[in-house]
Design a protein around this motif. Sequence first.
Motif, PDB file in Angstrom:
ATOM      1  N   PRO A   1      14.435  24.838  56.398  1.00  0.00           N
ATOM      2  CA  PRO A   1      13.689  25.429  55.280  1.00  0.00           C
ATOM      3  C   PRO A   1      14.503  25.431  53.986  1.00  0.00           C
ATOM      4  O   PRO A   1      15.738  25.310  54.004  1.00  0.00           O
ATOM      5  N   ASN A   2      13.817  25.643  52.900  1.00  0.00           N
ATOM      6  CA  ASN A   2      14.485  25.720  51.601  1.00  0.00           C
ATOM      7  C   ASN A   2      14.894  27.167  51.310  1.00  0.00           C
ATOM      8  O   ASN A   2      14.332  27.848  50.455  1.00  0.00           O
ATOM      9  N   ASP A   3      15.874  27.644  52.064  1.00  0.00           N
ATOM     10  CA  ASP A   3      16.473  28.960  51.853  1.00  0.00           C
ATOM     11  C   ASP A   3      17.972  28.803  52.081  1.00  0.00           C
ATOM     12  O   ASP A   3      18.431  27.714  52.432  1.00  0.00           O
ATOM     13  N   PRO A   4      18.787  29.845  51.855  1.00  0.00           N
ATOM     14  CA  PRO A   4      20.233  29.662  51.985  1.00  0.00           C
ATOM     15  C   PRO A   4      20.687  29.119  53.332  1.00  0.00           C
ATOM     16  O   PRO A   4      21.592  28.283  53.401  1.00  0.00           O
TER      17      PRO A   4
ATOM     18  N   LEU B   1      13.692  19.591  52.844  1.00  0.00           N
ATOM     19  CA  LEU B   1      13.516  21.030  52.999  1.00  0.00           C
ATOM     20  C   LEU B   1      12.076  21.425  52.705  1.00  0.00           C
ATOM     21  O   LEU B   1      11.459  20.910  51.777  1.00  0.00           O
ATOM     22  N   TYR B   2      11.551  22.343  53.490  1.00  0.00           N
ATOM     23  CA  TYR B   2      10.183  22.826  53.293  1.00  0.00           C
ATOM     24  C   TYR B   2      10.239  24.300  52.892  1.00  0.00           C
ATOM     25  O   TYR B   2      11.197  25.020  53.218  1.00  0.00           O
ATOM     26  N   PRO B   3       9.246  24.808  52.200  1.00  0.00           N
ATOM     27  CA  PRO B   3       9.262  26.218  51.791  1.00  0.00           C
ATOM     28  C   PRO B   3       8.922  27.152  52.948  1.00  0.00           C
ATOM     29  O   PRO B   3       8.085  26.821  53.798  1.00  0.00           O
ATOM     30  N   ASN B   4       9.580  28.293  52.994  1.00  0.00           N
ATOM     31  CA  ASN B   4       9.210  29.310  53.973  1.00  0.00           C
ATOM     32  C   ASN B   4       7.746  29.677  53.791  1.00  0.00           C
ATOM     33  O   ASN B   4       7.250  29.786  52.669  1.00  0.00           O
ATOM     34  N   GLY B   5       7.058  29.873  54.907  1.00  0.00           N
ATOM     35  CA  GLY B   5       5.638  30.190  54.859  1.00  0.00           C
ATOM     36  C   GLY B   5       4.742  28.974  54.954  1.00  0.00           C
ATOM     37  O   GLY B   5       3.521  29.103  54.841  1.00  0.00           O
TER      38      GLY B   5
END
Length: 435
Positions: free
Chosen positions: A199-202, A227-231
Amino acid sequence: MVRNGQSTHVRAASAWVSAAALTAALAGCGDVGGGTIGGGEDDDVLKIGFVSTETGSSALFGEANAYVIESMEQWFSDHPVTVDGVNHTVEIIVKDSQSSSARAGEVAAELINSDGVDLVLTSSTPDITNPVSEQCEANAVPCISTVAPWQPFAIREGDQPADLKYSYHAFWGLEDVSAVYADMWSQVDTNKKAAGLFPNDPDGQAWSANFPALTKDTGVTIDDPGLYPNGTQDFSAQLSAFEGHDILVGVPIPPDFTTFWQQAGQQSYRPKIATIGKALLFPSAVESLGNAGDGLTSEVWWHPTAPFTSSLTGQTAQELADQYEADTGKQWTQPLGFAEALFEITVAAVEQAGSTEPDAIIEALSTLEVSTVVGDVAWGVDDTVPPYVAKTPLVGGQWRLDEGEDEGRNPYELVVVSNELAPQIPTGGEVEPLR
């Protein structure tokens, strides 16, 4: 305990708390203005802030926090912290990050500037630990954190660790989890092609940037479609790219993996081994997959069979897990041990410092060595990590359906299947490929 400015009732007593101590704790928490635990009227107060994660998409990381915090309050009611010969009562002020980085920073600032805490504890992914740490750095207040790989905690900009002075972190690193994953993958016959679900988070940013190089020597190639967005609700693009990959690896949040795995079943993607960080750490998350959770693998940071003992209560890891299950009716969960270890570290640091002053606590932390329910924690002894990082043991596990007929059995059992990095933690079997 004071929670978001209000007191809460204490959970049922643990085995190591006397009936008298429980009565006293209940009486103390019954008053809205309460929150100090232990000792007499002449004692000083040690104020501990805790940024927990109890609601939102990452709530499973904080599922055991309330239990541990209330159990610690009960413990401190009989065992005040001694600082330079003076007994200190303990006040624990809890605020919920709501799984939001912005909220985590806000409540950390409240704990420091409004509540006047002596130090701040936090856990539950870099999304929470980092903004809390940043507030502590800005206000020169000690921060003790855990449950985030040290790289995304320490490396916040560029490729070098940040120069942190008031933040001390205890957890393993990506070099450890990649080695554990590689050992589990080696136990299954695969084409060594891995699909990356990041995902696209830290966490996702750190794992996707580091894992391909860390696993290269094993012969496993990780293909990352981006990377994909959360949700995310539709993983069709990822599943199309994953065709022909025998290994699945990733670090999604729990609800996103549930969505992905359901769609993988619908689109007939079935790797031989799926090793997922973050989402597969918790029994309730695996249970939500039904029978489709059988055979999934993940890292294991804490397990009841580990030969570790709490420096505060004297409970073994197994005793802590058993008591949690008896008191809550829930299956033990990995953050349980680390939530308690935060308090073990806090007491050891304050007592070694002989003071509640920030600089004295930080000086104590810089050389602190303490045996906890999650293993030995020591700062300043490993030159492969920043001086404010202490590494903790890590093994690998596989979730297996418990097909026993005994009433009260948990639907899934987490079996340790890789202990290459921590041989002191016993294995319960070897990796079985997904069926």
